[in-house]
Design a protein around this motif. Structure first.
Motif, PDB file in Angstrom:
ATOM      1  N   HIS A 287       0.827  -1.217   0.000  1.00  0.00           N
ATOM      2  CA  HIS A 287       0.000   0.000   0.000  1.00  0.00           C
ATOM      3  C   HIS A 287       0.850   1.251   0.000  1.00  0.00           C
ATOM      4  O   HIS A 287       1.831   1.354   0.738  1.00  0.00           O
ATOM      5  CB  HIS A 287      -0.915   0.018   1.234  1.00  0.00           C
ATOM      6  N   ARG A 288       0.443   2.208  -0.830  1.00  0.00           N
ATOM      7  CA  ARG A 288       1.137   3.506  -0.833  1.00  0.00           C
ATOM      8  C   ARG A 288       0.814   4.251   0.454  1.00  0.00           C
ATOM      9  O   ARG A 288      -0.321   4.222   0.922  1.00  0.00           O
ATOM     10  CB  ARG A 288       0.679   4.352  -2.021  1.00  0.00           C
ATOM     11  N   ILE A 289       1.811   4.955   0.985  1.00  0.00           N
ATOM     12  CA  ILE A 289       1.595   5.719   2.232  1.00  0.00           C
ATOM     13  C   ILE A 289       0.507   6.769   2.017  1.00  0.00           C
ATOM     14  O   ILE A 289      -0.292   7.035   2.912  1.00  0.00           O
ATOM     15  CB  ILE A 289       2.920   6.394   2.642  1.00  0.00           C
ATOM     16  N   SER A 290       0.479   7.347   0.805  1.00  0.00           N
ATOM     17  CA  SER A 290      -0.506   8.403   0.545  1.00  0.00           C
ATOM     18  C   SER A 290      -1.941   7.883   0.625  1.00  0.00           C
ATOM     19  O   SER A 290      -2.874   8.656   0.783  1.00  0.00           O
ATOM     20  CB  SER A 290      -0.253   9.032  -0.830  1.00  0.00           C
ATOM     21  N   GLU A 291      -2.090   6.557   0.504  1.00  0.00           N
ATOM     22  CA  GLU A 291      -3.439   5.972   0.547  1.00  0.00           C
ATOM     23  C   GLU A 291      -3.836   5.525   1.950  1.00  0.00           C
ATOM     24  O   GLU A 291      -4.962   5.082   2.160  1.00  0.00           O
ATOM     25  CB  GLU A 291      -3.505   4.761  -0.401  1.00  0.00           C
ATOM     26  N   LEU A 292      -2.918   5.628   2.915  1.00  0.00           N
ATOM     27  CA  LEU A 292      -3.216   5.143   4.263  1.00  0.00           C
ATOM     28  C   LEU A 292      -4.038   6.168   5.040  1.00  0.00           C
ATOM     29  O   LEU A 292      -3.875   7.377   4.861  1.00  0.00           O
ATOM     30  CB  LEU A 292      -1.922   4.867   5.039  1.00  0.00           C
ATOM     31  N   SER A 293      -4.869   5.667   5.935  1.00  0.00           N
ATOM     32  CA  SER A 293      -5.618   6.558   6.826  1.00  0.00           C
ATOM     33  C   SER A 293      -4.685   7.036   7.938  1.00  0.00           C
ATOM     34  O   SER A 293      -3.576   6.506   8.098  1.00  0.00           O
ATOM     35  CB  SER A 293      -6.794   5.807   7.437  1.00  0.00           C
ATOM     36  N   GLN A 294      -5.159   8.010   8.717  1.00  0.00           N
ATOM     37  CA  GLN A 294      -4.333   8.529   9.814  1.00  0.00           C
ATOM     38  C   GLN A 294      -4.024   7.422  10.824  1.00  0.00           C
ATOM     39  O   GLN A 294      -2.900   7.329  11.346  1.00  0.00           O
ATOM     40  CB  GLN A 294      -5.064   9.687  10.493  1.00  0.00           C
ATOM     41  N   GLY A 295      -5.023   6.583  11.087  1.00  0.00           N
ATOM     42  CA  GLY A 295      -4.830   5.486  12.030  1.00  0.00           C
ATOM     43  C   GLY A 295      -3.800   4.491  11.522  1.00  0.00           C
ATOM     44  O   GLY A 295      -2.961   3.992  12.283  1.00  0.00           O
ATOM     45  N   GLN A 296      -3.852   4.185  10.220  1.00  0.00           N
ATOM     46  CA  GLN A 296      -2.885   3.242   9.636  1.00  0.00           C
ATOM     47  C   GLN A 296      -1.463   3.805   9.689  1.00  0.00           C
ATOM     48  O   GLN A 296      -0.505   3.086   9.951  1.00  0.00           O
ATOM     49  CB  GLN A 296      -3.279   2.940   8.184  1.00  0.00           C
ATOM     50  N   ARG A 297      -1.357   5.114   9.455  1.00  0.00           N
ATOM     51  CA  ARG A 297      -0.027   5.735   9.521  1.00  0.00           C
ATOM     52  C   ARG A 297       0.519   5.694  10.950  1.00  0.00           C
ATOM     53  O   ARG A 297       1.707   5.480  11.165  1.00  0.00           O
ATOM     54  CB  ARG A 297      -0.087   7.180   9.045  1.00  0.00           C
ATOM     55  N   ALA A 298      -0.367   5.908  11.918  1.00  0.00           N
ATOM     56  CA  ALA A 298       0.061   5.848  13.320  1.00  0.00           C
ATOM     57  C   ALA A 298       0.536   4.438  13.654  1.00  0.00           C
ATOM     58  O   ALA A 298       1.526   4.257  14.380  1.00  0.00           O
ATOM     59  CB  ALA A 298      -1.090   6.257  14.226  1.00  0.00           C
ATOM     60  N   ARG A 299      -0.152   3.440  13.101  1.00  0.00           N
ATOM     61  CA  ARG A 299       0.259   2.053  13.359  1.00  0.00           C
ATOM     62  C   ARG A 299       1.580   1.732  12.670  1.00  0.00           C
ATOM     63  O   ARG A 299       2.401   0.979  13.190  1.00  0.00           O
ATOM     64  CB  ARG A 299      -0.846   1.096  12.881  1.00  0.00           C
TER      65      ARG A 299
END
Lengths: 250, 230
Positions: free
Chosen positions: B121-133
């Motif tokens: 998955h591209r980082i730009s497509e991640l939700s805020q929660g996914q980025r925090a994880r």
């Protein structure tokens, strides 16, 4: 893979779009010119080969954008937290832009060399018979080796000067919080003014050093100016790295 | 790792964010730095992580100045998303792996699964929660000796918050790892922190062992927070 290589590859990928545009445009120009020149004649399109040599200001812009984008893209925390000296963070960005510059230079100068050889072959019929000294370089006093040396010193020195100014401008922008556009313009104008202000005395000093260094003495006069611009570019870049190392905050 | 902060000042255009903070973070413990927004938590953590220079004062980590050596042993999780949007999850982790000694690809894969992320998955497509994880994966896929987590629960949905807390409890290497965690959501870390530092207006308002403070003040860390900070 070493951390520095990883950083360099990351920076290359970071500028891949503008790199593709510049290299593809250069290759397109080269193909058009070589195609036109295939009939052995001289064509107006050959002037296009000078366009890629005007790329250093674009490269400086690419470097500035690459540095300031760490802040605008919010990646400065990760970038500055990497366990490498801060100078390495900047120098890998410079290396990536220099790689792009090298690609543009090599492709374009190769085409210039081909055209030069072709023109030379065309005029060879008008040369004195064999036995006369240096028949191939006789019409111009300028051979292929000189062509590469002249192109490299001109393009290289202007690129280094503008990248040095770009580095200084970008690092000042990361430290300042206001007047960012004005800072960039001021650094470039001020830097170029400073470079021209110091030029007569410094080039006079190094003028005696380069005479024996160039294959063709006709190029020697230009070479001290190129050497001086390279030195100034390195000095501006070093100032930028110093500012970044001391004052840049995430 | 022992973190010693001595008379630390940070001014932004003349306005102080930290006002002569001096403290020592206990080695091998989880310390919560609690305070309102603007109390100086993020500035303190940025200086410890080596991404911001102090205006005055010093920080020593195991007796060393903050620099490339200490950064090589520190996992810094900033409050903001700091990943390269054009990279994929896998590319971002591979990039970080080259910098941190002892990075364990198997551990990274295991954490990616646990955090319900996908390497492609591209980082730009991640939700805020996914980025925090993803930050948690980046922090615990290698044996970092110091973990500096700035507001890890800010703006995160409850399920992601629970995942992050579970991962913290699961991955924390007791005794060898020092965790500094800042938050204004005190309830979330009530059971996690062993030491507490309350910050107010860039200064230490109160500090000590969490159990001792609870006993002294006769209330939870959250209640002490309301009394001391607000």
């Amino acid at each position: 893979m070493s951390p520095h290589i990883a950083l360099y590859l990351k920076e290359l990928k970071g500028i891949r779009l503008v790199s593709a545009v510049l290299v593809v445009a250069t290759v397109a120009i080269v193909l058009v010119v070589l195609n036109d020149a295939s009939d052995g004649g001289v064509h107006a399109s050959m002037v296009l080969l000078f366009l890629p040599y005007l790329s250093p200001p674009v490269l400086a812009g690419v470097l500035i954008h690459s540095i300031t984008q760490e802040w605008s893209g919010n990646t400065q925390h990760q970038w500055l937290a990497l366990p490498v000296p801060r100078a390495a963070l900047l120098l890998t960005k410079v290396a990536a832009v220099l790689t792009l510059a090298a690609a543009v230079f090599l492709v374009d100068t190769f085409a210039v060399h081909m055209i030069y050889e072709q023109v030379l072959a065309t005029v060879e019929g008008f040369l004195p018979p064999p036995g006369f000294p240096s028949s191939r370089s006789a019409p111009t006093g300028f051979d292929a080796q000189d062509l590469w040396a002249a192109a490299l010193s001109m393009y290289g020195s202007i690129t280094v000067l503008l990248l040095g100014l770009g580095l200084a401008a970008a690092t000042l922008k990361t430290v300042a919080s206001r007047f960012l556009g004005l800072i960039t313009v001021s650094v470039f104008l001020g830097g170029l003014w400073l470079t021209s202000w110091f030029a007569p005395s410094v080039t006079g000093m190094i003028g005696t050093l380069e005479t024996g260094a160039m294959y063709n003495p006709n190029l020697a006069a230009a070479f001290d100016g190129y050497l001086y611009m390279t030195f100034m570019g390195v000095a501006f870049g070093a100032a930028g790295i110093f500012i970044f190392d001391r004052y840049a905050d995430a | 790792m022992r973190v010693e902060v001595d008379n630390l000042w940070k001014r932004y255009r003349g306005t102080p964010a930290l006002r002569g903070v001096s403290l020592g973070f206990a080695s091998g413990c989880v310390t919560g730095v609690l305070g309102e927004n603007g109390s100086g938590k993020s500035t303190l953590f940025r200086i410890i992580a080596g991404v911001t220079r102090p205006s005055d004062g010093t920080v020593h980590i195991d007796g060393r100045d903050v620099g490339p050596l200490t950064r090589g042993e520190t996992a810094y999780l900033p409050e903001t998303d700091s990943f390269y949007a054009w990279m994929s999850v896998g590319e971002q982790l591979d990039f970080l792996a080259t910098f941190y000694h002892g990075w364990d690809p198997d551990k990274a894969r295991e954490l990616i699964d646990f955090m319900k992320l996908t390497p492609g998955h591209r980082i730009s497509e991640l939700s805020q929660g996914q980025r925090a994880r993803l930050k948690i994966v980046a922090a615990f896929a290698w044996p970092s000796r110091l973990v500096v987590m700035d507001e890890p629960f800010n703006g995160i949905d409850p399920p992601s918050r629970r995942r992050i807390l579970q991962a913290l409890v699961r991955e924390y290497r007791v005794d060898t790892q020092t965790i500094l965690l800042s938050t204004h959501m005190v309830d979330e870390v009530e059971e996690l922190v062993e030491h507490v530092v309350y910050l107010r207006d860039g200064q230490i308002a109160l500090q000590g062992r969490a159990d001792d403070l609870r006993q002294q003040k006769g209330g939870s860390l959250s209640e002490i927070f309301e009394e001391v900070v607000l």
